[in-house]
Design a protein around this motif. Structure first.
Motif, mmCIF file in Angstrom:
data_model
loop_
_atom_site.group_PDB
_atom_site.id
_atom_site.type_symbol
_atom_site.label_atom_id
_atom_site.label_comp_id
_atom_site.label_asym_id
_atom_site.label_seq_id
_atom_site.Cartn_x
_atom_site.Cartn_y
_atom_site.Cartn_z
ATOM 1 N N TYR A 50 -8.418 4.719 10.693
ATOM 2 C CA TYR A 50 -8.983 3.374 10.656
ATOM 3 C C TYR A 50 -8.674 2.608 11.935
ATOM 4 C CZ TYR A 50 -10.603 -0.890 8.303
ATOM 5 O OH TYR A 50 -11.309 -2.013 7.938
ATOM 6 N N GLY A 51 -7.575 3.040 12.579
ATOM 7 C CA GLY A 51 -7.045 2.328 13.742
ATOM 8 C C GLY A 51 -5.804 1.578 13.300
ATOM 9 N N THR A 52 -4.647 1.999 13.806
ATOM 10 C CA THR A 52 -3.384 1.465 13.285
ATOM 11 C C THR A 52 -3.327 -0.054 13.351
ATOM 12 O OG1 THR A 52 -2.215 3.502 13.875
ATOM 13 C CG2 THR A 52 -0.875 1.522 13.543
ATOM 14 N N ASP A 53 -3.625 -0.614 14.504
ATOM 15 C CA ASP A 53 -3.551 -2.066 14.640
ATOM 16 C C ASP A 53 -4.577 -2.753 13.741
ATOM 17 O OD1 ASP A 53 -2.203 -4.186 16.613
ATOM 18 O OD2 ASP A 53 -4.281 -4.795 16.292
ATOM 19 N N ARG A 54 -5.767 -2.214 13.710
ATOM 20 C CA ARG A 54 -6.830 -2.790 12.882
ATOM 21 C C ARG A 54 -6.475 -2.707 11.399
ATOM 22 N NH1 ARG A 54 -12.092 0.266 11.604
ATOM 23 N NH2 ARG A 54 -13.410 -1.262 10.537
ATOM 24 N N PHE A 55 -5.940 -1.570 10.983
ATOM 25 C CA PHE A 55 -5.562 -1.391 9.573
ATOM 26 C C PHE A 55 -4.481 -2.395 9.177
ATOM 27 C CE2 PHE A 55 -3.045 0.143 6.103
ATOM 28 C CZ PHE A 55 -3.924 0.809 5.260
ATOM 29 N N LEU A 56 -3.410 -2.455 9.967
ATOM 30 C CA LEU A 56 -2.267 -3.279 9.588
ATOM 31 C C LEU A 56 -2.571 -4.770 9.722
ATOM 32 C CD1 LEU A 56 0.511 -1.041 11.136
ATOM 33 C CD2 LEU A 56 -0.009 -1.342 8.704
ATOM 34 N N SER A 57 -3.357 -5.153 10.712
ATOM 35 C CA SER A 57 -3.733 -6.568 10.826
ATOM 36 C C SER A 57 -4.595 -6.984 9.646
ATOM 37 C CB SER A 57 -4.458 -6.829 12.143
ATOM 38 O OG SER A 57 -5.695 -6.128 12.204
ATOM 39 N N THR A 58 -5.487 -6.094 9.226
ATOM 40 C CA THR A 58 -6.334 -6.408 8.072
ATOM 41 C C THR A 58 -5.499 -6.469 6.795
ATOM 42 O OG1 THR A 58 -8.207 -5.285 9.121
ATOM 43 C CG2 THR A 58 -8.375 -5.720 6.773
ATOM 44 N N ALA A 59 -4.573 -5.525 6.648
ATOM 45 C CA ALA A 59 -3.706 -5.522 5.463
ATOM 46 C C ALA A 59 -2.951 -6.838 5.338
ATOM 47 C CB ALA A 59 -2.744 -4.344 5.520
ATOM 48 N N ALA A 60 -2.448 -7.317 6.456
ATOM 49 C CA ALA A 60 -1.716 -8.587 6.446
ATOM 50 C C ALA A 60 -2.652 -9.751 6.144
ATOM 51 C CB ALA A 60 -1.022 -8.803 7.788
ATOM 52 N N GLU A 61 -3.834 -9.716 6.745
ATOM 53 C CA GLU A 61 -4.789 -10.813 6.588
ATOM 54 C C GLU A 61 -5.247 -10.969 5.140
ATOM 55 O OE1 GLU A 61 -8.714 -12.030 5.726
ATOM 56 O OE2 GLU A 61 -8.592 -9.994 6.513
ATOM 57 N N ILE A 62 -5.380 -9.877 4.425
ATOM 58 C CA ILE A 62 -5.860 -9.955 3.041
ATOM 59 C C ILE A 62 -4.732 -10.202 2.048
ATOM 60 C CG2 ILE A 62 -7.861 -8.497 3.532
ATOM 61 C CD1 ILE A 62 -6.406 -6.155 2.251
ATOM 62 N N GLY A 63 -3.485 -10.223 2.524
ATOM 63 C CA GLY A 63 -2.391 -10.608 1.641
ATOM 64 C C GLY A 63 -1.483 -9.508 1.158
ATOM 65 N N MET A 64 -1.513 -8.338 1.803
ATOM 66 C CA MET A 64 -0.559 -7.287 1.449
ATOM 67 C C MET A 64 0.814 -7.622 2.045
ATOM 68 S SD MET A 64 -2.186 -5.258 -0.521
ATOM 69 C CE MET A 64 -1.018 -3.890 -0.647
ATOM 70 N N ASP A 65 1.847 -7.079 1.430
ATOM 71 C CA ASP A 65 3.217 -7.396 1.841
ATOM 72 C C ASP A 65 3.944 -6.241 2.520
ATOM 73 O OD1 ASP A 65 3.370 -10.127 0.586
ATOM 74 O OD2 ASP A 65 2.867 -8.919 -1.173
ATOM 75 N N PHE A 105 0.838 -1.190 0.000
ATOM 76 C CA PHE A 105 0.000 0.000 0.000
ATOM 77 C C PHE A 105 0.878 1.248 0.000
ATOM 78 C CE2 PHE A 105 -3.672 -2.334 2.230
ATOM 79 C CZ PHE A 105 -4.445 -2.354 1.081
ATOM 80 N N MET A 106 0.427 2.254 -0.707
ATOM 81 C CA MET A 106 0.999 3.594 -0.604
ATOM 82 C C MET A 106 -0.131 4.494 -0.133
ATOM 83 S SD MET A 106 3.467 5.993 -1.351
ATOM 84 C CE MET A 106 4.465 5.873 -2.839
ATOM 85 N N THR A 107 0.016 5.048 1.082
ATOM 86 C CA THR A 107 -1.029 5.907 1.603
ATOM 87 C C THR A 107 -0.425 6.844 2.646
ATOM 88 O OG1 THR A 107 -3.306 5.965 2.419
ATOM 89 C CG2 THR A 107 -1.832 4.319 3.424
ATOM 90 N N TYR A 108 -1.270 7.469 3.430
ATOM 91 C CA TYR A 108 -0.816 8.497 4.364
ATOM 92 C C TYR A 108 -1.195 8.139 5.795
ATOM 93 C CZ TYR A 108 0.415 11.118 0.269
ATOM 94 O OH TYR A 108 1.022 11.489 -0.912
ATOM 95 N N ALA A 109 -0.462 8.725 6.724
ATOM 96 C CA ALA A 109 -0.605 8.365 8.130
ATOM 97 C C ALA A 109 -2.042 8.496 8.608
ATOM 98 C CB ALA A 109 0.317 9.237 8.985
ATOM 99 N N ASN A 110 -2.734 9.527 8.175
ATOM 100 C CA ASN A 110 -4.083 9.760 8.676
ATOM 101 C C ASN A 110 -5.050 8.660 8.258
ATOM 102 O OD1 ASN A 110 -5.844 11.648 10.197
ATOM 103 N ND2 ASN A 110 -6.944 11.751 8.251
ATOM 104 N N VAL A 111 -4.810 8.074 7.086
ATOM 105 C CA VAL A 111 -5.657 6.966 6.639
ATOM 106 C C VAL A 111 -5.545 5.802 7.618
ATOM 107 C CG1 VAL A 111 -5.994 5.237 4.821
ATOM 108 C CG2 VAL A 111 -5.515 7.632 4.210
ATOM 109 N N VAL A 112 -4.307 5.519 8.039
ATOM 110 C CA VAL A 112 -4.063 4.409 8.961
ATOM 111 C C VAL A 112 -4.575 4.754 10.357
ATOM 112 C CG1 VAL A 112 -2.297 2.881 9.934
ATOM 113 C CG2 VAL A 112 -2.049 3.745 7.591
ATOM 114 N N PHE A 113 -4.252 5.951 10.835
ATOM 115 C CA PHE A 113 -4.694 6.385 12.173
ATOM 116 C C PHE A 113 -6.214 6.370 12.288
ATOM 117 C CE2 PHE A 113 -0.613 8.894 13.091
ATOM 118 C CZ PHE A 113 -0.210 7.993 14.052
#
Length: 262
Positions: free
Chosen positions: A103-118, A93-101
């Motif tokens: 959404y919830g940092t842990d929730r965003f990154l756990s979901t990103a990993a779960e769906i197959g992002m690297d 993903f290429m995005t900005y800090a506010n997008v992650v914040f």
């Protein structure tokens, strides 16, 4: 070997960027699959954000098009789920800090990993502030890909020493966009990175739009990143953009193969 490392193991990598949801989410799925078939080695997926400070007018316009259709982070995640049913090409993903914040940092990154992002690239998060994201990235096995600019100077070795995935070397000052010529000393930046982290791949982006530019930048690094030239085709052709983007990417990748594999 990580999937990102795999992207660089067979010669110079070609890394395209597209904005998710431009021209629409279904076309994004088709675009990624076409990029894979056309020879892309790794794909950057941009998550639309209302204030993309690192982007030039072409990518800003694509972000606005996506947002005007109501594209959300959850829709982007669903898009990736569909993509992963058809291809396992490395993606970040290429995005900005506010997008992650937001959404919830842990929730965003756990979901990103779960769906197959690297991995993820956050152009508005400097090295000194990466602690807001790095622990969760490590927790979920995502690479927090750093960007190194011509102005980084004495910070280059510090950033490179802790880099994961690959290093995004910014070739030009300012925002993304196509440029006639690239004058910065990219080779020196890459040499500094390799000095402290010999195994980290370095790819060059910002300003590359022609095959000769991709070859020139790849000669100094491990690969070339192209965004605005591809996003411009998406804007020009809309839902009919897939074959045009695929043809462009094939031309760029073939130029790298001819230059470095013959």
């Amino acid at each position: 070997m990580s999937k990102i490392a795999n992207a660089f193991k067979n010669g110079k990598a070609f890394i395209p960027f597209i904005t998710c949801g431009d021209p629409d989410v279904d076309t994004t799925v088709e675009l990624v699959c076409a990029l894979d078939e056309a020879g892309a080695d790794l794909i950057e997926l941009g998550i639309p954000f209302s204030d993309p400070t690192a982007e030039g007018p072409v990518i800003q316009a694509s972000t606005l098009r996506a947002l005007s259709q109501g594209v959300t982070t959850d829709q982007v995640f669903d898009c990736v789920r569909k993509i992963r049913q058809r291809t396992d090409i490395p993606m970040v993903f290429m995005t900005y800090a506010n997008v992650v914040f937001s959404y919830g940092t842990d929730r965003f990154l756990s979901t990103a990993a779960e769906i197959g992002m690297d991995g993820i690239i956050l152009p508005d998060v400097p090295y000194e502030e990466k602690a807001d994201f790095e622990p969760a990235c490590k927790k979920y096995g995502l690479a927090l890909v750093p960007m190194i600019a011509p102005t980084s100077r004495e910070r280059v070795e510090m950033i490179a020493a802790e880099a994961e995935g690959f290093i995004y070397c910014v070739s030009s000052m300012g925002v993304t966009g196509m440029r006639e010529e690239i004058h910065t000393n990219v080779g020196e930046i890459v040499r500094h990175c390799k000095k402290v982290n010999p195994d980290i791949p370095c790819a060059v982006g910002f300003g590359i739009s022609r095959p000769d530019q991709a070859v020139d930048m790849a000669a100094l690094s491990d690969g070339a990143i192209v965004g605005s030239a591809i996003v411009r085709l998406c804007g020009e052709y809309g839902r009919d953009c897939v074959p045009h983007v695929a043809a462009y990417v094939k031309t760029m990748k073939n130029a790298l193969r001819k230059a470095f594999e013959d």
